[in-house]
Design an enzyme around this catalytic site. Structure first.
Site, PDB file in Angstrom:
ATOM      1  N   CYS A   7       0.849  -1.196   0.000  1.00 38.94           N
ATOM      2  CA  CYS A   7       0.000   0.000   0.000  1.00 38.94           C
ATOM      3  C   CYS A   7       0.879   1.238   0.000  1.00 38.94           C
ATOM      4  O   CYS A   7       1.388   1.658   1.048  1.00 38.94           O
ATOM      5  CB  CYS A   7      -0.905   0.001   1.225  1.00 38.94           C
ATOM      6  SG  CYS A   7      -1.948  -1.438   1.323  1.00 38.94           S
ATOM      7  N   LYS A  13      -0.484  -2.021  -4.778  1.00 40.68           N
ATOM      8  CA  LYS A  13      -0.063  -3.094  -5.663  1.00 40.68           C
ATOM      9  C   LYS A  13      -0.425  -4.403  -4.986  1.00 40.68           C
ATOM     10  O   LYS A  13      -0.202  -4.557  -3.791  1.00 40.68           O
ATOM     11  CB  LYS A  13       1.442  -3.041  -5.921  1.00 40.68           C
ATOM     12  CG  LYS A  13       1.810  -2.059  -7.048  1.00 40.68           C
ATOM     13  CD  LYS A  13       3.024  -1.248  -6.737  1.00 40.68           C
ATOM     14  CE  LYS A  13       2.635  -0.164  -5.750  1.00 40.68           C
ATOM     15  NZ  LYS A  13       3.783   0.602  -5.244  1.00 40.68           N
ATOM     16  N   ASP A 102       8.132   0.446   3.342  1.00 39.98           N
ATOM     17  CA  ASP A 102       8.437   0.052   1.955  1.00 39.98           C
ATOM     18  C   ASP A 102       9.947   0.111   1.713  1.00 39.98           C
ATOM     19  O   ASP A 102      10.534  -0.771   1.080  1.00 39.98           O
ATOM     20  CB  ASP A 102       7.660   0.910   0.935  1.00 39.98           C
ATOM     21  CG  ASP A 102       7.822   2.416   1.142  1.00 39.98           C
ATOM     22  OD1 ASP A 102       8.362   2.850   2.180  1.00 39.98           O
ATOM     23  OD2 ASP A 102       7.408   3.170   0.241  1.00 39.98           O
ATOM     24  N   ARG A 103      10.599   1.127   2.268  1.00 38.09           N
ATOM     25  CA  ARG A 103      12.051   1.258   2.116  1.00 38.09           C
ATOM     26  C   ARG A 103      12.774   0.135   2.839  1.00 38.09           C
ATOM     27  O   ARG A 103      13.725  -0.459   2.324  1.00 38.09           O
ATOM     28  CB  ARG A 103      12.511   2.616   2.661  1.00 38.09           C
ATOM     29  CG  ARG A 103      11.959   3.812   1.902  1.00 38.09           C
ATOM     30  CD  ARG A 103      12.348   5.111   2.578  1.00 38.09           C
ATOM     31  NE  ARG A 103      13.790   5.220   2.757  1.00 38.09           N
ATOM     32  CZ  ARG A 103      14.391   6.079   3.590  1.00 38.09           C
ATOM     33  NH1 ARG A 103      13.660   6.912   4.322  1.00 38.09           N
ATOM     34  NH2 ARG A 103      15.699   6.116   3.681  1.00 38.09           N
ATOM     35  N   THR A 125       5.530   7.488  -6.061  1.00 40.69           N
ATOM     36  CA  THR A 125       5.039   8.827  -5.757  1.00 40.69           C
ATOM     37  C   THR A 125       6.204   9.677  -5.244  1.00 40.69           C
ATOM     38  O   THR A 125       6.397  10.817  -5.644  1.00 40.69           O
ATOM     39  CB  THR A 125       3.941   8.742  -4.681  1.00 40.69           C
ATOM     40  OG1 THR A 125       2.949   7.813  -5.125  1.00 40.69           O
ATOM     41  CG2 THR A 125       3.322  10.093  -4.435  1.00 40.69           C
TER      42      THR A 125
HETATM   43  N1  LIG Z   1      -0.258   0.437 -14.110  1.00 42.20           N
HETATM   44  C1  LIG Z   1       0.101   1.554 -13.468  1.00 42.20           C
HETATM   45  N2  LIG Z   1      -0.785   2.195 -12.661  1.00 42.20           N
HETATM   46  C2  LIG Z   1      -0.457   3.300 -12.008  1.00 42.20           C
HETATM   47  N3  LIG Z   1       0.768   3.851 -12.067  1.00 42.20           N
HETATM   48  C3  LIG Z   1       1.696   3.286 -12.843  1.00 42.20           C
HETATM   49  C4  LIG Z   1       1.425   2.094 -13.567  1.00 42.20           C
HETATM   50  N4  LIG Z   1       2.544   1.759 -14.233  1.00 42.20           N
HETATM   51  C5  LIG Z   1       3.462   2.692 -13.946  1.00 42.20           C
HETATM   52  N5  LIG Z   1       2.969   3.628 -13.128  1.00 42.20           N
HETATM   53  C6  LIG Z   1       3.690   4.793 -12.623  1.00 42.20           C
HETATM   54  O1  LIG Z   1       4.116   4.484 -11.330  1.00 42.20           O
HETATM   55  C7  LIG Z   1       4.133   5.644 -10.508  1.00 42.20           C
HETATM   56  C8  LIG Z   1       3.664   5.250  -9.129  1.00 42.20           C
HETATM   57  O2  LIG Z   1       4.605   4.349  -8.638  1.00 42.20           O
HETATM   58  P1  LIG Z   1       4.319   3.375  -7.430  1.00 42.20           P
HETATM   59  O3  LIG Z   1       3.115   2.574  -7.729  1.00 42.20           O
HETATM   60  O4  LIG Z   1       5.605   2.681  -7.158  1.00 42.20           O
HETATM   61  O5  LIG Z   1       3.953   4.457  -6.329  1.00 42.20           O
HETATM   62  P2  LIG Z   1       3.453   4.319  -4.848  1.00 42.20           P
HETATM   63  O6  LIG Z   1       3.816   2.975  -4.308  1.00 42.20           O
HETATM   64  O7  LIG Z   1       2.040   4.730  -4.762  1.00 42.20           O
HETATM   65  O8  LIG Z   1       4.344   5.424  -4.227  1.00 42.20           O
HETATM   66  P3  LIG Z   1       5.371   5.356  -3.019  1.00 42.20           P
HETATM   67  O9  LIG Z   1       6.107   4.049  -3.177  1.00 42.20           O
HETATM   68  O10 LIG Z   1       6.259   6.532  -3.226  1.00 42.20           O
HETATM   69  O11 LIG Z   1       4.506   5.427  -1.828  1.00 42.20           O
HETATM   70  C9  LIG Z   1       3.275   6.673 -11.199  1.00 42.20           C
HETATM   71  O12 LIG Z   1       4.094   7.780 -11.499  1.00 42.20           O
HETATM   72  C10 LIG Z   1       2.875   6.042 -12.518  1.00 42.20           C
HETATM   73  O13 LIG Z   1       3.251   6.887 -13.596  1.00 42.20           O
HETATM   74  C1  LIG Z   2       8.892   8.082   1.775  1.00 38.60           C
HETATM   75  C2  LIG Z   2       7.639   7.258   1.641  1.00 38.60           C
HETATM   76  C3  LIG Z   2       6.435   8.167   1.602  1.00 38.60           C
HETATM   77  C4  LIG Z   2       7.736   6.529   0.307  1.00 38.60           C
HETATM   78  O1  LIG Z   2       6.680   5.676   0.101  1.00 38.60           O
HETATM   79  C5  LIG Z   2       7.531   6.195   2.766  1.00 38.60           C
HETATM   80  O2  LIG Z   2       8.665   5.398   2.779  1.00 38.60           O
HETATM   81  C6  LIG Z   2       7.348   6.852   4.115  1.00 38.60           C
HETATM   82  O3  LIG Z   2       6.274   7.284   4.438  1.00 38.60           O
HETATM   83  N1  LIG Z   2       8.442   6.901   4.927  1.00 38.60           N
HETATM   84  C7  LIG Z   2       8.452   7.500   6.239  1.00 38.60           C
HETATM   85  C8  LIG Z   2       9.501   8.537   6.317  1.00 38.60           C
HETATM   86  C9  LIG Z   2      10.911   7.982   6.193  1.00 38.60           C
HETATM   87  O4  LIG Z   2      11.143   6.930   5.590  1.00 38.60           O
HETATM   88  O5  LIG Z   2      11.814   8.640   6.735  1.00 38.60           O
HETATM   89  K   LIG Z   3       5.631   1.779  -2.618  1.00 40.91           K
END
Ligand SMILES: Nc1ncnc2c1ncn2[C@@H]1O[C@H](COP(=O)(O)OP(=O)(O)OP(=O)(O)O)[C@@H](O)[C@H]1O
Ligand SMILES: CC(C)(CO)[C@@H](O)C(=O)NCCC(=O)O
Ligand SMILES: [K+]
Length: 249
Positions: A7, A13, A102-103, A125
């Site tokens: 999430c 995902k 996630d990191r 993001t």
């Molecule tokens: N099928 C898809 N649906 C949505 N976004 C996609 C898809 N394929 C590639 N992307 C790209 O992936 C990016 C989002 O990445 P990801 O899903 O890793 O983000 P997130 O997990 O929500 O963010 P974070 O990990 O920073 O919290 C968007 O910029 C989008 O352009």
């Molecule tokens: C940086 C994000 C937003 C990326 O998904 C996430 O890893 C998060 O909320 N981290 C907490 C702050 C930190 O890692 O220092």
């Molecule tokens: K993520």
């Protein structure tokens, strides 16, 4: 079958794997809890026996998702929680609970796969980089705006930057100087991401010479492929770490 969820801040995902051999039954990316429920329920001959979740959302949002899963599939979802040390990796934050899960899980997965020093570049993001030394010490990392945030900041804070998503996608077929607003913005932001990736790799090289593995993950990983030709693209790196943190058997 096991349901696995990552999430993020913008998307969830998901994938379903067989418990016995981890082969993938199905998966995807959705933007809400309800869409997740519908997508998973649509899998033929679904037989879930467990679920593991990594979330960077609030505890309330994650609990609400767990409740939805319990109602929908009668499963108790296990949520990965912060720890100081796991699988030979030591969390490098002064306050280990503050490191995004996630990191942390991507770092666990990367160290497990590399069996040595590694750099994780995760482009979602937010754009994130994390460094794990050969002895398992997580050295820390960096957080920057990712492609969606850079783009939306420009759109929000200027009056004359306006374009649609379809033209945005077409604009990055090359990275030559843009001759329209959409090209100028989209290509500029891709170059920022590539610069981020190159700088992290330079830093890893200064620390470890050539003895390290670069992992590239997150939805926008393909955009920096050419800037990081040595990188292993592992879209499910967070799931590798999630399985390590939440074994269900
Ligand atoms: N099928 C898809 N649906 C949505 N976004 C996609 C898809 N394929 C590639 N992307 C790209 O992936 C990016 C989002 O990445 P990801 O899903 O890793 O983000 P997130 O997990 O929500 O963010 P974070 O990990 O920073 O919290 C968007 O910029 C989008 O352009
Ligand atoms: C940086 C994000 C937003 C990326 O998904 C996430 O890893 C998060 O909320 N981290 C907490 C702050 C930190 O890692 O220092
Ligand atoms: K993520």
């Amino acid at each position: 079958m096991i349901l696995e969820l990552d999430c993020g801040n913008s998307f969830i995902k998901w994938r379903v794997i067989h418990a016995a051999d981890a082969t993938i039954v199905g998966g995807g990316i959705v933007d809400s809890d309800q869409a997740l429920l519908a997508a998973v329920a649509a899998l033929p001959s679904l037989r879930l026996k467990g679920c593991r979740i990594v979330s960077v959302r609030s505890e309330e949002e994650t609990d609400a998702l767990r409740a939805v899963l319990y109602t929908g599939f009668a499963i108790q979802a296990q949520v990965a929680l912060p720890v100081r040390e796991m699988a030979g990796v030591r969390n490098g934050y002064e306050d280990f609970e503050r490191l995004g899960m996630d990191r942390w899980l991507a770092a666990l997965g990367a160290f497990h796969l590399a069996k040595g020093a590694c750099l994780v570049i995760d482009l979602g993001t937010a754009a994130k980089a994390d460094f794990v030394a050969a002895d398992g010490e997580h050295l820390g990392g960096y957080i920057c705006p990712g492609m969606p945030l850079m783009r939306s900041q420009l759109r929000t804070h200027t009056r004359r930057i306006r374009y649609d998503d379809a033209s945005a996608e077409r604009a990055v077929s090359t990275l030559a100087p843009g001759r329209s607003t959409v090209e100028a913005v989209e290509r500029g932001c891709v170059l920022m991401l590539q610069g981020f990736a190159r700088t992290q790799i330079e830093q890893a090289r200064a620390l470890w010479g050539d003895a390290f593995t670069v992992f590239l993950t997150g939805g926008d990983a393909p955009l920096v492929r050419e800037a990081a030709p040595q990188a292993r693209i592992v879209p499910d790196l967070v799931f590798v770490g999630l399985a390590m943190a939440c074994p269900l058997d």
